[in-house]
Design a protein around this motif. Structure first.
Motif, PDB file in Angstrom:
ATOM      1  N   LEU A 125       0.843  -0.728  -0.120  1.00 13.96           N
ATOM      2  CA  LEU A 125      -0.020  -0.279   0.217  1.00 13.96           C
ATOM      3  C   LEU A 125       0.815   1.043   0.438  1.00 13.96           C
ATOM      4  O   LEU A 125       1.716   1.248   0.419  1.00 13.96           O
ATOM      5  N   SER A 126       0.782   2.387  -0.856  1.00 12.87           N
ATOM      6  CA  SER A 126       0.775   3.434  -0.747  1.00 12.87           C
ATOM      7  C   SER A 126       0.738   4.698   0.122  1.00 12.87           C
ATOM      8  O   SER A 126      -1.309   4.301   0.283  1.00 12.87           O
ATOM      9  N   ARG A 127       0.741   6.080   1.042  1.00 16.86           N
ATOM     10  CA  ARG A 127      -0.271   7.007   1.347  1.00 16.86           C
ATOM     11  C   ARG A 127      -1.393   7.619   0.743  1.00 16.86           C
ATOM     12  O   ARG A 127      -2.690   6.594   1.050  1.00 16.86           O
ATOM     13  N   THR A 170      -4.207   4.170   1.160  1.00 14.92           N
ATOM     14  CA  THR A 170      -4.505   3.926   1.720  1.00 14.92           C
ATOM     15  C   THR A 170      -6.134   4.783   2.162  1.00 14.92           C
ATOM     16  O   THR A 170      -6.794   4.050   2.516  1.00 14.92           O
ATOM     17  N   ILE A 210      -0.720   6.356   9.045  1.00 10.23           N
ATOM     18  CA  ILE A 210      -0.290   5.893   7.986  1.00 10.23           C
ATOM     19  C   ILE A 210       1.345   5.906   8.457  1.00 10.23           C
ATOM     20  O   ILE A 210       1.767   7.188   9.277  1.00 10.23           O
ATOM     21  N   ASN A 252       5.154   5.499   7.372  1.00 10.79           N
ATOM     22  CA  ASN A 252       6.235   5.444   6.362  1.00 10.79           C
ATOM     23  C   ASN A 252       7.489   5.275   6.551  1.00 10.79           C
ATOM     24  O   ASN A 252       8.384   5.846   5.542  1.00 10.79           O
ATOM     25  N   ASN A 310      -2.313  -3.977   6.399  1.00  7.61           N
ATOM     26  CA  ASN A 310      -1.432  -3.476   4.971  1.00  7.61           C
ATOM     27  C   ASN A 310      -1.904  -4.199   4.175  1.00  7.61           C
ATOM     28  O   ASN A 310      -0.833  -4.324   3.262  1.00  7.61           O
ATOM     29  N   VAL A 365       3.526   1.581   5.356  1.00  6.25           N
ATOM     30  CA  VAL A 365       2.786   1.838   3.785  1.00  6.25           C
ATOM     31  C   VAL A 365       4.242   2.389   3.200  1.00  6.25           C
ATOM     32  O   VAL A 365       5.020   2.000   3.843  1.00  6.25           O
TER      33      VAL A 365
END
Length: 204
Positions: free
Chosen positions: A12-14, A17, A114, A116, A150, A172
């Motif tokens: 997943l990316s921001r 998400t 979130i 990262n 995730n 992410v």
């Protein structure tokens, strides 16, 4: 937990998400998003889909205060679920707020963090806590429910399964758009749209 693996690069990316969150919100949900990329991604996705942003409060310039602001919104809107979209840097800045506010079961605040591993809003400086240590920290926080997901399906299942005092942690990857648009409305315009959305339909 709805996990595929925590040892490989998150799928997943921001942005993906936040897209999953927007696609799962209930019609009467209110959301509060943290400064920087989270609010910019949410604004862009809403605009691209032709959706109003009036039911979201963008915490522009209020680094780390998103969760406390979400509880302030919940105080005035007890009948609505408040979805707080924050980042890992924000939760680390104000852990005291989390330990005091998360046990308040009379408020319906869902805290989505979130993760990262960096402070994206200030130049991608690395977050000075590893994923394992962050998970251990999350385990000790007094939310009624804590979920780690995730995958897009995991985000959706988690958000559908909770109503109050929940923490949803989403690892992410670091993928972001090279040119991410910023909200074109001024903070004052956004505030009036947010407040007006509770009494009338806003066009923002």
């Amino acid at each position: 937990m709805w996990l595929s693996s925590l040892t490989e690069r998150p799928g997943l990316s921001r942005e993906s998400t936040i897209e999953s969150i927007l696609g799962t919100r209930k019609s009467n949900d209110i959301s509060v998003s943290s400064l920087g990329g989270n609010s910019c991604d949410l604004w862009m996705l809403c605009k691209n889909k032709g959706q109003s942003i009036a039911r979201n409060f963008c915490c522009i310039g209020a680094m780390g205060h998103t969760y406390a602001l979400a509880h302030g919104v919940s105080n005035g809107c007890r009948a609505n679920r408040v979805v707080c979209i924050g980042g890992d840097g924000s939760i680390m800045m104000h852990l005291g707020n989390n330990t005091i506010l998360s046990p308040l079961l009379d408020q319906t605040v869902i805290h989505i963090v979130i993760y990262n591993g960096m402070h994206s809003s200030t130049g991608n400086q690395p977050l000075m806590i590893g994923r394992g240590d962050l998970l251990a920290l999350v385990e000790g926080l007094p939310y009624e429910r804590k979920l780690i997901v995730n995958t897009a399906d995991g985000v959706k299942k988690a958000l559908r399964s909770v109503h109050r005092s929940a923490l949803i942690l989403v690892p992410v990857n670091d993928d972001t758009r090279k040119s991410l648009p910023r909200p074109t409305e001024t903070p004052t315009e956004q505030k009036h749209a947010f407040m007006g959305s509770f009494g009338s339909n806003s066009k923002l």
